[in-house]
Write a protein that holds these residues in place. Structure first.
Motif, PDB file in Angstrom:
ATOM      1  N   TYR A  73      32.886  81.502 -18.717  1.00  0.00           N
ATOM      2  CA  TYR A  73      31.995  82.382 -17.959  1.00  0.00           C
ATOM      3  C   TYR A  73      31.349  81.629 -16.796  1.00  0.00           C
ATOM      4  O   TYR A  73      31.199  82.174 -15.697  1.00  0.00           O
ATOM      5  CB  TYR A  73      30.894  82.933 -18.881  1.00  0.00           C
ATOM      6  CG  TYR A  73      31.386  83.862 -19.952  1.00  0.00           C
ATOM      7  CD1 TYR A  73      32.129  84.991 -19.639  1.00  0.00           C
ATOM      8  CD2 TYR A  73      31.085  83.626 -21.291  1.00  0.00           C
ATOM      9  CE1 TYR A  73      32.574  85.861 -20.630  1.00  0.00           C
ATOM     10  CE2 TYR A  73      31.520  84.482 -22.291  1.00  0.00           C
ATOM     11  CZ  TYR A  73      32.265  85.592 -21.955  1.00  0.00           C
ATOM     12  OH  TYR A  73      32.709  86.450 -22.921  1.00  0.00           O
ATOM     13  N   THR A  74      30.975  80.383 -17.041  1.00  0.00           N
ATOM     14  CA  THR A  74      30.316  79.594 -15.999  1.00  0.00           C
ATOM     15  C   THR A  74      31.234  79.386 -14.811  1.00  0.00           C
ATOM     16  O   THR A  74      30.818  79.532 -13.652  1.00  0.00           O
ATOM     17  CB  THR A  74      29.880  78.227 -16.572  1.00  0.00           C
ATOM     18  OG1 THR A  74      29.023  78.449 -17.693  1.00  0.00           O
ATOM     19  CG2 THR A  74      29.142  77.416 -15.525  1.00  0.00           C
ATOM     20  N   GLN A  75      32.492  79.065 -15.072  1.00  0.00           N
ATOM     21  CA  GLN A  75      33.445  78.853 -13.977  1.00  0.00           C
ATOM     22  C   GLN A  75      33.642  80.126 -13.163  1.00  0.00           C
ATOM     23  O   GLN A  75      33.623  80.096 -11.919  1.00  0.00           O
ATOM     24  CB  GLN A  75      34.785  78.388 -14.544  1.00  0.00           C
ATOM     25  CG  GLN A  75      34.782  76.979 -15.101  1.00  0.00           C
ATOM     26  CD  GLN A  75      36.079  76.648 -15.821  1.00  0.00           C
ATOM     27  OE1 GLN A  75      36.713  77.527 -16.421  1.00  0.00           O
ATOM     28  NE2 GLN A  75      36.482  75.382 -15.761  1.00  0.00           N
ATOM     29  N   ARG A 100      54.994  88.077 -20.281  1.00  0.00           N
ATOM     30  CA  ARG A 100      54.738  86.663 -20.028  1.00  0.00           C
ATOM     31  C   ARG A 100      54.690  86.317 -18.548  1.00  0.00           C
ATOM     32  O   ARG A 100      54.100  85.304 -18.165  1.00  0.00           O
ATOM     33  CB  ARG A 100      55.777  85.794 -20.749  1.00  0.00           C
ATOM     34  CG  ARG A 100      55.510  85.680 -22.242  1.00  0.00           C
ATOM     35  CD  ARG A 100      56.595  84.923 -22.968  1.00  0.00           C
ATOM     36  NE  ARG A 100      57.804  85.748 -23.149  1.00  0.00           N
ATOM     37  CZ  ARG A 100      58.796  85.427 -23.974  1.00  0.00           C
ATOM     38  NH1 ARG A 100      58.748  84.295 -24.681  1.00  0.00           N
ATOM     39  NH2 ARG A 100      59.854  86.213 -24.095  1.00  0.00           N
ATOM     40  N   ASP A 101      55.260  87.150 -17.707  1.00  0.00           N
ATOM     41  CA  ASP A 101      55.231  86.891 -16.267  1.00  0.00           C
ATOM     42  C   ASP A 101      54.017  87.526 -15.589  1.00  0.00           C
ATOM     43  O   ASP A 101      53.830  87.366 -14.376  1.00  0.00           O
ATOM     44  CB  ASP A 101      56.518  87.408 -15.612  1.00  0.00           C
ATOM     45  CG  ASP A 101      57.734  86.590 -16.020  1.00  0.00           C
ATOM     46  OD1 ASP A 101      57.538  85.406 -16.357  1.00  0.00           O
ATOM     47  OD2 ASP A 101      58.851  87.138 -16.019  1.00  0.00           O
ATOM     48  N   LEU A 102      53.218  88.263 -16.363  1.00  0.00           N
ATOM     49  CA  LEU A 102      52.037  88.917 -15.799  1.00  0.00           C
ATOM     50  C   LEU A 102      50.888  87.914 -15.709  1.00  0.00           C
ATOM     51  O   LEU A 102      50.572  87.231 -16.684  1.00  0.00           O
ATOM     52  CB  LEU A 102      51.634  90.097 -16.690  1.00  0.00           C
ATOM     53  CG  LEU A 102      50.554  91.059 -16.172  1.00  0.00           C
ATOM     54  CD1 LEU A 102      51.001  91.733 -14.881  1.00  0.00           C
ATOM     55  CD2 LEU A 102      50.253  92.114 -17.237  1.00  0.00           C
ATOM     56  N   LEU A 103      50.270  87.829 -14.531  1.00  0.00           N
ATOM     57  CA  LEU A 103      49.160  86.894 -14.330  1.00  0.00           C
ATOM     58  C   LEU A 103      47.960  87.344 -15.168  1.00  0.00           C
ATOM     59  O   LEU A 103      47.492  88.478 -15.024  1.00  0.00           O
ATOM     60  CB  LEU A 103      48.791  86.851 -12.839  1.00  0.00           C
ATOM     61  CG  LEU A 103      47.792  85.773 -12.393  1.00  0.00           C
ATOM     62  CD1 LEU A 103      48.384  84.383 -12.577  1.00  0.00           C
ATOM     63  CD2 LEU A 103      47.401  85.994 -10.933  1.00  0.00           C
ATOM     64  N   MET A 104      47.476  86.458 -16.035  1.00  0.00           N
ATOM     65  CA  MET A 104      46.337  86.832 -16.877  1.00  0.00           C
ATOM     66  C   MET A 104      45.524  85.603 -17.253  1.00  0.00           C
ATOM     67  O   MET A 104      46.029  84.470 -17.218  1.00  0.00           O
ATOM     68  CB  MET A 104      46.796  87.571 -18.137  1.00  0.00           C
ATOM     69  CG  MET A 104      47.626  86.764 -19.103  1.00  0.00           C
ATOM     70  SD  MET A 104      48.088  87.722 -20.585  1.00  0.00           S
ATOM     71  CE  MET A 104      49.224  88.925 -19.905  1.00  0.00           C
ATOM     72  N   VAL A 105      44.264  85.826 -17.616  1.00  0.00           N
ATOM     73  CA  VAL A 105      43.358  84.743 -17.990  1.00  0.00           C
ATOM     74  C   VAL A 105      42.556  85.146 -19.218  1.00  0.00           C
ATOM     75  O   VAL A 105      42.406  86.339 -19.517  1.00  0.00           O
ATOM     76  CB  VAL A 105      42.375  84.395 -16.839  1.00  0.00           C
ATOM     77  CG1 VAL A 105      43.113  83.850 -15.630  1.00  0.00           C
ATOM     78  CG2 VAL A 105      41.526  85.616 -16.463  1.00  0.00           C
ATOM     79  N   THR A 106      42.045  84.141 -19.922  1.00  0.00           N
ATOM     80  CA  THR A 106      40.995  84.369 -20.917  1.00  0.00           C
ATOM     81  C   THR A 106      39.690  83.879 -20.306  1.00  0.00           C
ATOM     82  O   THR A 106      39.681  82.876 -19.579  1.00  0.00           O
ATOM     83  CB  THR A 106      41.264  83.618 -22.236  1.00  0.00           C
ATOM     84  OG1 THR A 106      41.313  82.209 -21.969  1.00  0.00           O
ATOM     85  CG2 THR A 106      42.561  84.062 -22.872  1.00  0.00           C
ATOM     86  N   ILE A 107      38.597  84.582 -20.558  1.00  0.00           N
ATOM     87  CA  ILE A 107      37.274  84.189 -20.053  1.00  0.00           C
ATOM     88  C   ILE A 107      36.307  84.234 -21.230  1.00  0.00           C
ATOM     89  O   ILE A 107      36.040  85.305 -21.790  1.00  0.00           O
ATOM     90  CB  ILE A 107      36.790  85.119 -18.927  1.00  0.00           C
ATOM     91  CG1 ILE A 107      37.835  85.223 -17.811  1.00  0.00           C
ATOM     92  CG2 ILE A 107      35.462  84.621 -18.359  1.00  0.00           C
ATOM     93  CD1 ILE A 107      37.481  86.235 -16.719  1.00  0.00           C
ATOM     94  N   ASP A 108      35.809  83.062 -21.628  1.00  0.00           N
ATOM     95  CA  ASP A 108      34.938  82.958 -22.811  1.00  0.00           C
ATOM     96  C   ASP A 108      33.869  81.901 -22.551  1.00  0.00           C
ATOM     97  O   ASP A 108      33.824  81.284 -21.480  1.00  0.00           O
ATOM     98  CB  ASP A 108      35.763  82.560 -24.038  1.00  0.00           C
ATOM     99  CG  ASP A 108      36.765  83.621 -24.442  1.00  0.00           C
ATOM    100  OD1 ASP A 108      36.389  84.526 -25.193  1.00  0.00           O
ATOM    101  OD2 ASP A 108      37.927  83.538 -23.989  1.00  0.00           O
ATOM    102  N   GLY A 109      33.005  81.689 -23.545  1.00  0.00           N
ATOM    103  CA  GLY A 109      32.030  80.613 -23.475  1.00  0.00           C
ATOM    104  C   GLY A 109      32.720  79.252 -23.514  1.00  0.00           C
ATOM    105  O   GLY A 109      33.839  79.131 -24.021  1.00  0.00           O
TER     106      GLY A 109
END
Length: 709
Positions: A370-372, A252-261
């Motif tokens: 994805y756009t961002q 939970r302390d690991l920096l992570m993102v989701t990238i989707d439409g």
């Protein structure tokens, strides 16, 4: 001769030749044995010809009739809208061509017996269907046409070539223009149309959404979830508790993102990345759907039945209920979620030097589109960079690593087909207002690259553990298709090196590199893709030709693909030390069936998605009849020229619309040439076209040349 007498005589002759005492005879001798007078010998010859065409008897070089030595072949019939068709025989590479007059009353999907015509003159085997063993279509969708005392249904499936007669008492009250689901009660014959009864009225042809709904019914796609399944999903949709996280790796302390439409709601993958002196540490974190969907539960049985989520032009038919797919299984920003994480160490060459697969608990920092990400990486958008300042350095490092992984795949021979996909914008009534090619940019490629490396890493891990597993396999192309491709590309000065029996993917990759930015690029790319086999699921790890990968599986989308969910269960049992002999035997028993069912479900979903795209593209072009567009020749056949527009719409210039000359198709070069003018149309050639016609019902767009050069 009357039909009944004709059939009786056929039976007599057939029985005679099956008698052990029968010796081959000429027609004159047969006539004497059967007591047929000289005047009736023509009728006997007609009966014998029929039996020969059915493959039941054959004629020797000396003109003697005998029982056919070669047995009839059994296969599946595929019809063409122009009337002819093909029979696919299991285990044989070449289909059998069936002329329209030899279809024997068979329809699309029927299992048939076919007699191969002797002494064929063309390259392809030709035959005649002699018997329909099993009907492939029992129900179909069509448009009801009302008469006074009866009705007809015109099938949506153009391969089903005949209208269906509906007795008025079996119409369920349908009126002109209703889309209906029809159950066939008879398939008709030469003199009678097939007959059916209306099972369900879907709606009127002009009602919003009925067109797509018709496709849903035509492909038998499941729609509503059973109440028991919905209730089970609701019970599972509760926040993650500390008890749920017990025994899991806490990330939970690991920096992570989701990238989707932008419009995605089922977020099943998140990514993280750090770098030190030893290289990159990539984390691909996948929603632990198997924690909520237990094997053989109502949820699981429904998910296997569906096999995959289906993405149509105006709707999504999910594999799992929204309570799971958009709820507890979706890796929503800032919320604790259970996951399976593939943690990989990657060196400066793009090779995985070490990895770990763990059950984890995660919390994504941002839900990004994805756009961002594209605007941050490619366009250097300062406002977005400030808004996501905490993850921008990680995103830039991800871009570096993704390109390295891509290059590593390229060097080993991975083939990357980059055909434009369509994004269709619909208004509130489901009418298409805009068609745009899907933007495949650095952000979309980044996620693709990370998912690919995770899939390969997981597959290789379990292959070497010798644990029953479900792989994604892609077989080597058939040598005949590669030879055909080789003959064609020689017209453009290209060639393919290597063993003609087993080509390496790197040779096709080299070909695609050579044709890059050339007029014939799109054409040769498409022909190369068509020369390859279709990927499928299998319990045997036979490799993935297109990716030039020895080990590959689908691990990264368990919300929308059942194979991913299936292997998550295997992974979890292995991690927990429960993969004993009994569980191994269990998976060895069920995986072949799971592979077959999910491969079939994938094909059904692909066909449905393609059909809705064709439907909406044709509907869009109905609003643009008479308008002119620039396009490129994407295909040439003996009946005309196909032209693709920049928005991915493809239409046909029928040969009858080429008014300035008599044009003929040159098969060896796939060109259309004019006899008098010498004008030649080639694949990849730019053309200005005018929309002559379009039909949403027939899924067709017709072009004509907009001007003469």
């Amino acid at each position: 001769m009357e039909k009944e007498q004709f059939e009786r005589r056929k039976k007599v002759i057939n029985d005679l030749m099956h008698d052990k005492t029968y010796v081959p005879m000429k027609i004159k001798e047969l006539a004497m044995v059967l007591g047929v007078s000289r005047e009736k010998r023509g009728e006997l010859e007609a009966v014998l010809d029929e039996l020969v065409s059915e493959g039941k008897i054959e004629v020797s070089k000396r003109g003697k009739y005998q029982i056919a030595k070669s047995h009839l072949l059994t296969g599946k019939y595929t019809a063409h809208v122009k009337g002819f068709g093909f029979v696919e025989i299991e285990g044989q590479e070449e289909d059998i061509f069936i002329p329209e007059e030899s279809s024997g009353g068979a329809f699309e999907g029927d299992t048939v017996q076919v007699a191969v015509t002797p002494g064929r003159t063309g390259r392809r085997r030709e035959g005649k269907i002699v018997r329909v063993l099993e009907r492939g279509i029992n129900e179909l969708i069509g448009t009801y046409q009302q008469s006074k005392n009866y009705g007809f249904v015109v099938p949506d499936n153009l391969k089903f070539s005949r209208d269906i007669f509906i007795p008025i008492e079996k119409s369920k009250g349908a009126v002109n223009g209703h889309k209906v689901l029809v159950k066939l009660v008879s398939y008709g014959d030469q003199n009678r149309n097939p007959e059916g009864e209306v099972v369900k009225i879907i709606g009127h042809i002009n009602d919003p959404g009925v067109d797509i709904l018709s496709v849903v019914y035509a492909h038998d796609l499941p729609q509503e979830f059973p109440e028991r399944v919905l209730n089970q999903a609701e019970r599972m949709n509760v926040p993650v508790s500390e008890a749920d996280t017990f025994g899991r790796t806490d990330l939970r302390d690991l920096l992570m993102v989701t990238i989707d439409g932008e419009d995605a709601k089922d977020l099943d993958d998140a990514v993280s990345l750090t770098k030190d002196e030893n290289g990159w540490h990539l984390g691909v974190h996948i929603a632990d759907v198997a924690n909520y969907v237990q094997e053989n539960s109502a949820l699981d049985r429904e998910a296997l039945k569906r096999g995959t989520s289906v993405y149509l032009a105006d709707r999504v038919i999910p594999m799992l209920p929204h309570a799971l797919s958009n709820g507890i299984c979706s890796l929503n920003e800032g919320l604790d979620r259970l996951a399976l994480s593939c943690l990989m160490d990657i060196d400066e060459k793009g090779q995985v030097t070490g990895h770990q697969i763990v059950e984890s608990v995660i919390r994504t920092n941002h839900r990004m589109s994805y756009t961002q990400v594209k605007k941050i990486l490619a366009d250097e958008d300062q406002d977005l960079a400030e808004a996501y300042a905490d993850v921008v350095p990680m995103l830039k490092e991800m871009n570096v690593l993704a390109k390295l992984l891509r290059e590593h795949r390229r060097k080993r021979g991975s083939i990357d087909f980059d055909f434009p996909e369509a994004k269709i914008h619909l208004d509130e009534n489901g009418h298409p207002t805009e068609i745009l090619p899907y933007d495949r940019n650095d952000a979309t490629k980044l996620i693709e690259d990370f998912m690919l490396i995770a899939n390969e890493t997981v597959a290789e891990d379990f292959y070497w553990q010798e644990i029953p597993f479900l792989y994604r396999v892609h077989e080597t192309p058939d040598p005949e298709k590669i030879q055909s491709l080789q003959r064609f590309i020689q017209n453009f000065g290209y060639y393919i090196k290597g063993d003609r029996e087993e080509i390496h993917p790197k040779e096709l990759q080299k070909l695609l590199a050579k044709i890059a930015d050339s007029p014939e690029e799109d054409l040769i790319s498409r022909l190369t893709l068509r020369s390859m086999k279709r990927a499928k699921y299998s319990p045997d790890c036979t490799g993935h030709f297109g990716l030039a990968s020895r080990y590959y599986c689908h691990f990264t989308s368990p919300i929308r693909r059942y194979p991913d969910l299936q292997i998550h269960r295997i992974i979890k049992e292995t991690l927990r030390g429960r993969m004993g002999e009994e569980r191994r035997n269990h998976y060895e028993e069920i995986l072949p069936t799971v592979a077959e069912k999910t491969s079939e479900a994938e094909r059904r979903a692909d066909e449905s998605e393609r059909e809705t795209l064709k439907l909406k593209k044709a509907e869009y072009m109905e609003d643009h009849i008479g308008e002119e567009f620039d396009g490129v020749i994407s295909g040439i056949t003996n009946w005309g020229i196909y032209v693709e527009l920049p928005n991915t719409v493809e239409g046909l210039i029928h040969v009858s619309r080429l008014y300035d000359d008599r044009y003929y198709y040159k098969e060896d070069t796939m060109e259309m040439y004019g006899v008098d003018t010498g004008r030649v149309f080639k694949l990849g050639q730019p053309l200005r076209v005018r929309v002559a016609d379009a039909s949403k019902e027939e899924r067709t767009v017709d072009f004509e040349l907009a001007y003469e050069e």
